[in-house]
Design an enzyme around this catalytic site. Sequence first.
Site, short mmCIF file in Angstrom:
data_model
loop_
_atom_site.label_atom_id
_atom_site.label_comp_id
_atom_site.label_asym_id
_atom_site.label_seq_id
_atom_site.Cartn_x
_atom_site.Cartn_y
_atom_site.Cartn_z
N ASN A 12 0.87 -1.18 0.00
CA ASN A 12 0.00 0.00 0.00
C ASN A 12 0.90 1.23 0.00
O ASN A 12 1.45 1.59 1.04
CB ASN A 12 -0.89 -0.05 1.25
N TRP A 13 1.05 1.82 -1.17
CA TRP A 13 1.99 2.96 -1.28
C TRP A 13 1.44 4.23 -0.64
O TRP A 13 2.16 5.20 -0.45
CB TRP A 13 2.32 3.23 -2.75
N LYS A 14 0.15 4.22 -0.36
CA LYS A 14 -0.51 5.42 0.21
C LYS A 14 -0.25 6.63 -0.70
O LYS A 14 -0.09 6.46 -1.90
CB LYS A 14 -0.06 5.64 1.66
N HIS A 101 -9.63 1.37 4.67
CA HIS A 101 -8.37 1.56 5.41
C HIS A 101 -8.63 2.54 6.55
O HIS A 101 -9.39 3.49 6.40
CB HIS A 101 -7.28 2.08 4.47
N GLU A 103 -7.00 4.90 7.61
CA GLU A 103 -6.73 6.30 7.27
C GLU A 103 -7.91 6.91 6.52
O GLU A 103 -8.19 8.10 6.65
CB GLU A 103 -5.43 6.38 6.45
N GLU A 171 -5.73 -4.72 10.54
CA GLU A 171 -4.69 -3.73 10.78
C GLU A 171 -4.99 -2.95 12.05
O GLU A 171 -5.82 -2.02 12.05
CB GLU A 171 -4.63 -2.73 9.61
N GLY A 177 2.35 2.30 10.78
CA GLY A 177 3.37 3.33 10.65
C GLY A 177 4.08 3.68 11.95
O GLY A 177 4.79 4.68 12.03
N SER A 215 3.10 -2.08 10.41
CA SER A 215 4.54 -2.18 10.70
C SER A 215 5.15 -3.53 10.34
O SER A 215 6.03 -4.02 11.04
CB SER A 215 4.83 -1.82 12.17
N GLY A 236 2.66 -1.17 4.32
CA GLY A 236 2.71 0.24 3.96
C GLY A 236 4.13 0.70 3.70
O GLY A 236 4.69 0.50 2.62
N GLY A 237 4.76 1.29 4.71
CA GLY A 237 6.08 1.89 4.57
C GLY A 237 7.10 1.01 3.86
O GLY A 237 7.82 1.47 2.95
P1 PGA Z 1 2.68 0.31 7.64
O1 PGA Z 1 1.21 0.53 7.00
O2 PGA Z 1 3.20 -0.98 7.08
O3 PGA Z 1 3.46 1.51 7.20
O4 PGA Z 1 2.49 0.24 9.12
C1 PGA Z 1 0.33 -0.53 6.80
C2 PGA Z 1 -0.95 -0.03 6.21
O5 PGA Z 1 -1.44 1.03 6.64
O6 PGA Z 1 -1.53 -0.66 5.31
#
Ligand code: PGA
Length: 253
Positions: A12-14, A101, A103, A171, A177, A215, A236-237
């Site tokens: 997930n590049w966001k 998600h 977010e 999640e 993050g 994470s 994500g990251g």
């Molecule tokens: P993260 O994000 O790996 O940076 O914690 C995961 C996500 O929000 O899908």
Amino acid sequence: MTGSLRPLIAGNWKMNGSRATTRDLLAGLRAFLRESGPAGCDIVVCAPAPYLPLAADRLEGVSEIELGGQDCHTAVSGAHTGDVSAAMLLDVGCAYVIVGHSERRADHGEDSETVKAKGETAIASGLTAIVCIGETLEDRDAGRAVDVVGSQLDSSLPDGTDAANTVIAYEPVWAIGTGRTPNEAEIGEIHASIRARLLDRTEDGSGVRILYGGSVKPENAAAILSVPDVNGALVGGASLDATAFWSICQSCP
Ligand code: PGA
């Protein structure tokens, strides 16, 4: 892992990157694929909407890596300025879309009813929906993580869910993050409870993949991915770095 379910690693590049980083990242993944062959899991990258056509172009002929969107509207089309439809995602080469998600739930006030509707539109449009659920730290500290995640699943799960059209991503909001993760027993407890609910609610609940997200890094991926009922990861990251992402893909048991 559940029986023989093939793991899925989703990046997930966001809201990150550019045309240049999209090219570089996908070139990196292609190089790893060439060097080491298929990773033993399904792989999807969820790029920002403006870069999806470029990503599709860069993944032409690469059947091992699929594309996904990060959100879609509940409606099929119409007067919704700034939004993206599931049909558009399919049209530019996506096979998956993330819905719900945390977010999106936080930034755009999306509730589970909306997430369910998005998932249903995604499925009807021919995409596989990655439906996200997860508790806050407050919920976890109060000992109600299982209940909160269970009721989110109940209200977010698209009608018509089956093993091919839906993936669940657990999640924990506090792990996204932050570098913090639940321990393996805690992840296992939630995944088992999600599996039990899926078995109850859907025809082939044993085949629906349940991803862990929050994470996930090369250092912890193998341990997390070997927890029972963890059928992959939403990353994500670490998905913004080809080496780290590939290493996670290679950590599947
Ligand atoms: P993260 O994000 O790996 O940076 O914690 C995961 C996500 O929000 O899908």
